[in-house]
Structure formats: structure tokens, C-alpha cells
Scaffold this active site. Structure first.
Site, PDB file in Angstrom:
ATOM      1  N   ASN A  11      -5.379   5.651  -4.074  1.00  0.00           N
ATOM      2  CA  ASN A  11      -4.600   4.415  -4.183  1.00  0.00           C
ATOM      3  C   ASN A  11      -5.448   3.271  -3.641  1.00  0.00           C
ATOM      4  OD1 ASN A  11      -2.794   2.333  -4.073  1.00  0.00           O
ATOM      5  ND2 ASN A  11      -1.478   3.240  -2.494  1.00  0.00           N
ATOM      6  N   TRP A  12      -5.943   2.452  -4.556  1.00  0.00           N
ATOM      7  CA  TRP A  12      -6.862   1.390  -4.139  1.00  0.00           C
ATOM      8  C   TRP A  12      -6.155   0.191  -3.530  1.00  0.00           C
ATOM      9  CZ3 TRP A  12     -10.791   1.061  -8.834  1.00  0.00           C
ATOM     10  CH2 TRP A  12     -11.554   2.235  -8.859  1.00  0.00           C
ATOM     11  N   LYS A  13      -4.841   0.116  -3.670  1.00  0.00           N
ATOM     12  CA  LYS A  13      -4.095  -1.025  -3.118  1.00  0.00           C
ATOM     13  C   LYS A  13      -4.717  -2.336  -3.634  1.00  0.00           C
ATOM     14  CE  LYS A  13      -2.808   1.979   0.665  1.00  0.00           C
ATOM     15  NZ  LYS A  13      -2.390   2.144   2.056  1.00  0.00           N
ATOM     16  N   HIS A  97       5.850   3.106  -3.032  1.00  0.00           N
ATOM     17  CA  HIS A  97       4.939   3.174  -1.884  1.00  0.00           C
ATOM     18  C   HIS A  97       5.565   2.412  -0.717  1.00  0.00           C
ATOM     19  CE1 HIS A  97       1.484   2.560   0.701  1.00  0.00           C
ATOM     20  NE2 HIS A  97       0.958   3.601   0.087  1.00  0.00           N
ATOM     21  N   GLU A  99       4.416   0.396   1.327  1.00  0.00           N
ATOM     22  CA  GLU A  99       4.064  -1.030   1.385  1.00  0.00           C
ATOM     23  C   GLU A  99       4.931  -1.833   0.425  1.00  0.00           C
ATOM     24  OE1 GLU A  99      -0.117  -0.404   0.779  1.00  0.00           O
ATOM     25  OE2 GLU A  99      -0.204   0.538   2.752  1.00  0.00           O
ATOM     26  N   GLU A 169       4.279  10.433   2.686  1.00  0.00           N
ATOM     27  CA  GLU A 169       3.368   9.569   3.443  1.00  0.00           C
ATOM     28  C   GLU A 169       4.096   9.048   4.675  1.00  0.00           C
ATOM     29  OE1 GLU A 169       0.047   7.957   0.729  1.00  0.00           O
ATOM     30  OE2 GLU A 169       1.685   6.531   0.640  1.00  0.00           O
ATOM     31  N   GLY A 175      -3.143   4.080   7.098  1.00  0.00           N
ATOM     32  CA  GLY A 175      -4.106   3.061   7.510  1.00  0.00           C
ATOM     33  C   GLY A 175      -4.309   2.970   9.010  1.00  0.00           C
ATOM     34  N   SER A 214      -4.079   8.464   6.166  1.00  0.00           N
ATOM     35  CA  SER A 214      -5.343   8.685   6.863  1.00  0.00           C
ATOM     36  C   SER A 214      -6.051   9.990   6.469  1.00  0.00           C
ATOM     37  CB  SER A 214      -5.144   8.620   8.383  1.00  0.00           C
ATOM     38  OG  SER A 214      -4.682   7.330   8.764  1.00  0.00           O
ATOM     39  N   GLY A 235      -5.761   6.479   0.606  1.00  0.00           N
ATOM     40  CA  GLY A 235      -5.950   5.033   0.590  1.00  0.00           C
ATOM     41  C   GLY A 235      -7.399   4.676   0.889  1.00  0.00           C
ATOM     42  N   GLY A 236      -7.660   4.302   2.140  1.00  0.00           N
ATOM     43  CA  GLY A 236      -8.975   3.797   2.537  1.00  0.00           C
ATOM     44  C   GLY A 236     -10.154   4.652   2.087  1.00  0.00           C
TER      45      GLY A 236
HETATM   46  P1  13P Z   1      -4.721   5.518   4.064  1.00  0.00           P
HETATM   47  O1  13P Z   1      -5.355   6.734   3.458  1.00  0.00           O
HETATM   48  O2  13P Z   1      -5.619   4.322   4.100  1.00  0.00           O
HETATM   49  O3  13P Z   1      -4.056   5.817   5.373  1.00  0.00           O
HETATM   50  O4  13P Z   1      -3.533   5.085   3.056  1.00  0.00           O
HETATM   51  C1  13P Z   1      -2.636   6.048   2.637  1.00  0.00           C
HETATM   52  C2  13P Z   1      -1.826   5.487   1.546  1.00  0.00           C
HETATM   53  O5  13P Z   1      -1.015   4.598   1.750  1.00  0.00           O
HETATM   54  C3  13P Z   1      -2.035   6.018   0.187  1.00  0.00           C
HETATM   55  O6  13P Z   1      -1.033   5.590  -0.679  1.00  0.00           O
END
Ligand code: 13P
Length: 254
Positions: A11-13, A97, A99, A169, A175, A214, A235-236
Site C-alpha cells: 500500500n503506497w498511500k 483502510h 487512514e 491492521e 507506521g 510495520s 506500507g512503508g
Molecule cells: P506500515 O507498514 O507503514 O506500518 O503501514 C501499514 C499499512 O497501513 C498498510 O496498509
């Protein structure tokens, strides 16, 4: 190990222009070309979807969107429909998600429409669920998961539940570098699977449930080896082709 095919989705956000996405994908494709038995997806921004579909054609990497509106069309400024995604050959879509729930007021009610709308269009829905730190500390994790899973899947026919992907999640792990312990991840994901079994035992064996929060190259193997964990939503660590490919490789071993 179950016979569910693991899925590693990045997930590149709000990251990567088209030019940056192209650079990433050229570096990723050779690194995952032999990952037989693992499904791999990247979830770029809307603007990079078409370029990524073109660049991944014929490869094992699928392209998913990060959000979608439930309506086919209408006065919904700034939104994108399922048909707009399938027209580009997008394969799936992240829905709900945390967010989007926390920062953009996404509701369980909307998700109850989005998940079946995605399925009806032929998209793989990735329904995200998870508790806050306060909810976990208050012993409310299962109540929160039950509510989110039941609402999100309420209008999905029981026989299609296995086509949905669910991502657990925990919000406190997103994050933050704080990863759920294997026991926390396994317990929550087994609980989510039991919720699906409440609708259909057969489909609960098929539904893929991912862990997110994470996930990194150095903790992925332990998480992916857990009996109910069918992959990861990253994510990251999905922004770098090398670390993302290492997580895909960990799924091969898991
Ligand atoms: P991180 O891997 O950066 O913690 O993000 C997880 C995430 O929100 C994937 O959708």
C-alpha cells in the site's frame, strides 16, 4: 500451512509519482519473477494506476487501487467508481483502510456497500479492520473486529465470502515500528476467520486474511509462518523494491 495462496500487497498511500512508480516497478519485476505460489500486488495512487497496469502486464504483479466509491456514478466530486478501475484492468481495491476511516470519515455503512460493489465489478476487495491502542488496552479488540467484519461483509453473499481479502491492521502498529507479536496477530486473525465461519465454514477456509502494521523484511517470515496469516499488507517497506521483494520471498518460505 493452509492451501490458501499467500498475498503480499504494498500500500503506497500518498507516495510515488508515475515516474517514481516506473522506477520502482522496473526494479521489482526481476526480483519477484520466480515467486511462484505467492500473489503480489502493488497499490499505487489513482494517477499511477494505468501506467502500473501497463508496466506489469504479463508479470506476476497485480495492481490494486487504494479506495473506491460504492456508487456507479453520480454527484460525488473527487470519487472513483468500480467501473473506472476495471476499465484500466485494475485487479482489486483496498477498502476501509484505517487512514480513510480516521482522516476521511469512511464509515462501516459505506463499506457495507463498497465491498459487494467491488466484488460485483470483478475487483478483489481488501477490507481493512483493526483496533486502536485504547481499544486494545480496554479489552475491546474483539468487539471492534466483530463490528467491522460483520458490517463490512453484511451484504456479501455467503458463497462469495472466500473471494474477499481481509487485512487485520492494528492501528497502533501502522507506521509506528511497533509490530503485533505473533501471538497477537494469530489470535486476532483466527478470531476474524471464526467470524467468517459464522456465515460459512467452507468460505472461512478460503478467505485470505492478511496482517498489516510495520511489516518489514526482518519480521515478515515470523508473521507469515503463523497458521492463520495468509499474507501481508505492507506500507512503508513496500516503497523500496528490495525490501518489498524480501517480504515476498519470506512468504515463499512461510
Ligand atoms: P506500515 O507498514 O507503514 O506500518 O503501514 C501499514 C499499512 O497501513 C498498510 O496498509
Amino acid at each position: 500451512m493452509s492451501d490458501r495462496t499467500p498475498l503480499i500487497a504494498g500500500n503506497w498511500k500518498l507516495h510515488k509519482t508515475i515516474a517514481e512508480a516506473e522506477q520502482f516497478i522496473q526494479a521489482l519485476l526481476p526480483r519477484v519473477s520466480t515467486a511462484e505460489g505467492v500473489d503480489v500486488a502493488i497499490c499505487p495512487s489513482f494517477t499511477a494506476l494505468e501506467a502500473m497496469v501497463d508496466s506489469t502486464r504479463g508479470s506476476r504483479v497485480a495492481v490494486y487501487a487504494q479506495n473506491m466509491h460504492q456508487a456507479d456514478h453520480g454527484a460525488f466530486t473527487g470519487e472513483v467508481s468500480a467501473a473506472m478501475l476495471t476499465e484500466l484492468d485494475v485487479g482489486g481495491v483496498i477498502l476501509g483502510h484505517s487512514e480513510r476511516r480516521e482522516l476521511f470519515a469512511e464509515t462501516d455503512r459505506a463499506l457495507a456497500q463498497k465491498v459487494p460493489a467491488a466484488l460485483a465489478a470483478g475487483l478483489v476487495p481488501v477490507l481493512c479492520v483493526g483496533e486502536t491502542e485504547e481499544e486494545r488496552e480496554a479489552g475491546d479488540t474483539e468487539r471492534k473486529l466483530r463490528h467491522q467484519v460483520q458490517e463490512g461483509l453484511a451484504r456479501v453473499d455467503a458463497e462469495r465470502l472466500g473471494e474477499v481479502v481481509i487485512a487485520y491492521e492494528p492501528i497502533w502498529a501502522i507506521g509506528t515500528g511497533l509490530v503485533a507479536t505473533p501471538e497477537q496477530a494469530q489470535d486476532a486473525i483466527a478470531f476474524v476467520r471464526a467470524l467468517v465461519a459464522g456465515r460459512s465454514r467452507e468460505q472461512a477456509e478460503r478467505v485470505r486474511i492478511l496482517y498489516g502494521g510495520s511489516v518489514k523484511a526482518d519480521n515478515a517470515a515470523e508473521l507469515l509462518a503463523l497458521p492463520d496469516v495468509d499474507g501481508a499488507l505492507v506500507g512503508g517497506a513496500s516503497l523500496d523494491p528490495e525490501s518489498f521483494a524480501e517480504i515476498v520471498a519470506a512468504a515463499l518460505e512461510g
